[in-house]
Design an enzyme around this catalytic site. Structure first.
Site, PDB file in Angstrom:
ATOM      1  CB  CYS A 115      18.103 -52.772   4.600  1.00  0.00           C
ATOM      2  SG  CYS A 115      18.266 -52.244   6.307  1.00  0.00           S
ATOM      3  CG  HIS A 262      15.970 -56.295   4.798  1.00  0.00           C
ATOM      4  ND1 HIS A 262      17.039 -56.762   5.517  1.00  0.00           N
ATOM      5  CD2 HIS A 262      15.604 -55.112   5.382  1.00  0.00           C
ATOM      6  CE1 HIS A 262      17.319 -55.896   6.483  1.00  0.00           C
ATOM      7  NE2 HIS A 262      16.463 -54.885   6.420  1.00  0.00           N
ATOM      8  CG  ASN A 292      17.276 -55.096  10.224  1.00  0.00           C
ATOM      9  OD1 ASN A 292      18.147 -55.440   9.432  1.00  0.00           O
ATOM     10  ND2 ASN A 292      16.462 -54.080   9.998  1.00  0.00           N
TER      11      ASN A 292
HETATM   12  O1  UT7 Z   1      15.920 -52.477   8.037  1.00  0.00           O
HETATM   13  C1  UT7 Z   1      15.776 -51.155   7.622  1.00  0.00           C
HETATM   14  C2  UT7 Z   1      14.404 -50.746   7.590  1.00  0.00           C
HETATM   15  N1  UT7 Z   1      13.894 -50.616   8.924  1.00  0.00           N
HETATM   16  C3  UT7 Z   1      12.626 -50.847   9.146  1.00  0.00           C
HETATM   17  O2  UT7 Z   1      11.924 -51.217   8.225  1.00  0.00           O
HETATM   18  C4  UT7 Z   1      12.070 -50.544  10.505  1.00  0.00           C
HETATM   19  C5  UT7 Z   1      10.696 -49.965  10.360  1.00  0.00           C
HETATM   20  N2  UT7 Z   1      10.086 -49.537  11.628  1.00  0.00           N
HETATM   21  C6  UT7 Z   1       9.764 -50.408  12.582  1.00  0.00           C
HETATM   22  O3  UT7 Z   1      10.015 -51.588  12.485  1.00  0.00           O
HETATM   23  C7  UT7 Z   1       9.011 -49.887  13.769  1.00  0.00           C
HETATM   24  O4  UT7 Z   1       8.670 -48.544  13.565  1.00  0.00           O
HETATM   25  C8  UT7 Z   1       9.792 -50.029  15.118  1.00  0.00           C
HETATM   26  C9  UT7 Z   1       9.849 -51.479  15.517  1.00  0.00           C
HETATM   27  C10 UT7 Z   1      11.157 -49.442  14.968  1.00  0.00           C
HETATM   28  C11 UT7 Z   1       9.069 -49.281  16.225  1.00  0.00           C
HETATM   29  O5  UT7 Z   1       7.734 -49.732  16.365  1.00  0.00           O
HETATM   30  P1  UT7 Z   1       6.530 -48.686  16.415  1.00  0.00           P
HETATM   31  O6  UT7 Z   1       5.309 -49.479  16.562  1.00  0.00           O
HETATM   32  O7  UT7 Z   1       6.634 -47.800  15.212  1.00  0.00           O
HETATM   33  O8  UT7 Z   1       6.827 -47.905  17.761  1.00  0.00           O
HETATM   34  P2  UT7 Z   1       7.097 -46.339  18.001  1.00  0.00           P
HETATM   35  O9  UT7 Z   1       8.445 -45.951  17.512  1.00  0.00           O
HETATM   36  O10 UT7 Z   1       5.936 -45.557  17.489  1.00  0.00           O
HETATM   37  O11 UT7 Z   1       7.091 -46.272  19.570  1.00  0.00           O
HETATM   38  C12 UT7 Z   1       5.912 -46.575  20.332  1.00  0.00           C
HETATM   39  C13 UT7 Z   1       6.238 -46.437  21.794  1.00  0.00           C
HETATM   40  C14 UT7 Z   1       6.898 -45.117  22.163  1.00  0.00           C
HETATM   41  O12 UT7 Z   1       6.435 -44.732  23.431  1.00  0.00           O
HETATM   42  P3  UT7 Z   1       5.247 -43.646  23.576  1.00  0.00           P
HETATM   43  O13 UT7 Z   1       5.781 -42.404  22.931  1.00  0.00           O
HETATM   44  O14 UT7 Z   1       4.078 -44.215  22.842  1.00  0.00           O
HETATM   45  O15 UT7 Z   1       5.075 -43.545  25.039  1.00  0.00           O
HETATM   46  C15 UT7 Z   1       8.372 -45.461  22.264  1.00  0.00           C
HETATM   47  O16 UT7 Z   1       9.068 -44.622  23.131  1.00  0.00           O
HETATM   48  O17 UT7 Z   1       7.161 -47.460  22.200  1.00  0.00           O
HETATM   49  C16 UT7 Z   1       8.290 -46.860  22.830  1.00  0.00           C
HETATM   50  N3  UT7 Z   1       9.467 -47.662  22.530  1.00  0.00           N
HETATM   51  C17 UT7 Z   1       9.831 -48.734  23.242  1.00  0.00           C
HETATM   52  N4  UT7 Z   1       9.316 -49.301  24.344  1.00  0.00           N
HETATM   53  C18 UT7 Z   1       9.921 -50.396  24.824  1.00  0.00           C
HETATM   54  C19 UT7 Z   1      10.336 -47.522  21.507  1.00  0.00           C
HETATM   55  N5  UT7 Z   1      11.261 -48.475  21.557  1.00  0.00           N
HETATM   56  C20 UT7 Z   1      10.978 -49.237  22.621  1.00  0.00           C
HETATM   57  C21 UT7 Z   1      11.576 -50.376  23.187  1.00  0.00           C
HETATM   58  N6  UT7 Z   1      11.019 -50.934  24.273  1.00  0.00           N
HETATM   59  N7  UT7 Z   1      12.679 -50.948  22.654  1.00  0.00           N
END
Ligand code: UT7
Length: 335
Positions: A115, A262, A292
């Site tokens: 990135c 980014h 992204n």
């Molecule tokens: O570009 C390089 C750098 N990358 C970044 O900066 C990315 C940084 N991280 C993020 O942007 C976020 O962490 C994400 C967008 C990837 C994820 O968001 P989050 O708020 O951290 O969600 P999470 O991973 O904690 O997941 C929350 C819930 C989980 O379910 P439970 O365990 O709470 O039941 C996941 O299984 O959301 C679920 N989940 C989804 N649900 C629907 C994860 N992905 C999805 C999805 N659709 N696509």
């Protein structure tokens, strides 16, 4: 004393639009979750047979940038190609661009900084210009993510975020002091390499080993991301490296005319915007349309902002990136 000016910008994205609803038909996800957590509404994915690859998209972006710089292929002295998704394991994308654009036998260098690849590439190019070694440098960021994502519910935490596309900039030598790239600031912290990574195929995980040792539910040849950990580090590092750039140039956040972060996650951009008390006019985001696109995200956003007349002569433009490695960086530009 030479400085590097951006003399041309271009971008290219595949025509194929993939909406959040499209993804919800192939995995357990939904538009509300994706928009709320990331801001993304749709992204572009290469379609099999549409002729696009990481390097061909890079070439399309480069051709636009060259035309706008009013330069020909023969004027370019060096190609710097930033990607995490080259067409081939080796060689990299730079040499493919040199071939496809029928360029002279100029050097071609690939940058593997994910990135922050474009900011790293810009910094490398800037050094070659400052020393007087080269006059015009083609810098490309391009990614073909869609072919390598786990498009099942298992991979949804990663696969809904990433999109395909390319952006390019021409760096041109200038003798105008106080203009162009004023400074670049680069960092890494390899202790967190595995928190956002694709482990195989690689020399750590060759294909036969992957097949022999890994059950289907634990496939290491899809990208892995510890989302929350990456998020927490991103917001801190973005702020640090923007501050570092501003301080090095005796600037304050109020001096920023345009911040191009980014495009990792709209929530990260909004967090950074708030921290620096920037208005909506001072920050450009287009993750809503493209997702992204890793090394391509900054040059695509920079080109769009410039095309929309949001970047003018004399503006202070700040680029900042954070991602896998971890690596992060910023560039302070006086347009
Ligand atoms: O570009 C390089 C750098 N990358 C970044 O900066 C990315 C940084 N991280 C993020 O942007 C976020 O962490 C994400 C967008 C990837 C994820 O968001 P989050 O708020 O951290 O969600 P999470 O991973 O904690 O997941 C929350 C819930 C989980 O379910 P439970 O365990 O709470 O039941 C996941 O299984 O959301 C679920 N989940 C989804 N649900 C629907 C994860 N992905 C999805 C999805 N659709 N696509």
């Amino acid at each position: 004393m030479y400085t590097s000016k951006i003399s041309g910008l271009g971008y290219y994205v595949p025509e194929n639009v993939v909406t959040n609803d499209d993804l919800s038909k192939i995995m357990d996800t939904n538009d509300e979750w994706i928009q709320e957590r990331t801001g993304i509404k749709e992204r572009r994915h290469i379609k099999k047979g549409d002729g696009n690859s990481t390097s061909t998209m890079g070439v399309k972006a480069a051709e636009i940038a060259l035309e706008r710089a009013k330069l020909s292929n023969d004027d370019i002295d060096l190609i710097i190609f930033a990607t995490l998704s080259p067409d081939m394991y080796f060689p990299g994308g730079g040499v493919r661009v040199q071939d496809m654009m029928n360029m002279k036998t100029i050097p071609a260098l690939d940058i593997r900084n994910q990135c922050s690849g474009f900011v790293y590439a810009l910094s490398v190019g800037d050094q070659f210009i400052k020393t007087g070694m080269y006059k015009n440098i083609l810098v490309i960021g391009s990614e073909n993510h869609s072919g390598g994502l786990d498009m099942t519910t298992r991979g949804r935490g990663v696969s809904v975020i990433f999109g395909d596309g390319a952006g390019a900039a021409i760096l041109t030598r200038s003798e105008e002091e106080g203009r162009g790239i004023l400074s670049t600031h680069l960092h890494s912290e390899g202790a967190h390499a595995k928190e956002l990574s694709l482990e195989g195929p690689s020399t750590d995980h060759w294909v036969p080993e992957i097949i022999a040792e890994n059950p289907q539910e634990d496939i290491p040849y899809y990208p892995y991301m510890n989302g929350q950990f990456v998020f927490k580090n991103a917001v801190v590092r973005f702020s640090e490296v923007i501050n570092e750039g501003l301080q090095a140039n005796n600037l304050s956040p109020a001096d920023i005319n345009m911040l191009i972060p980014h495009q990792a996650n709209l929530r990260i951009s909004q967090f950074v915007q708030k921290q620096f008390r920037l208005s909506d006019d001072q920050v450009y985001n287009n993750i809503q349309k493209y997702g992204n696109t890793t090394a391509a995200s900054i040059p695509i956003a920079l080109t769009e902002a410039w095309e929309e007349g949001k970047i003018k002569e004399g503006d202070v433009v700040v680029l900042a990136a954070f991602g896998s490695g971890f690596t992060w960086g910023s560039a302070i530009i006086k347009w």
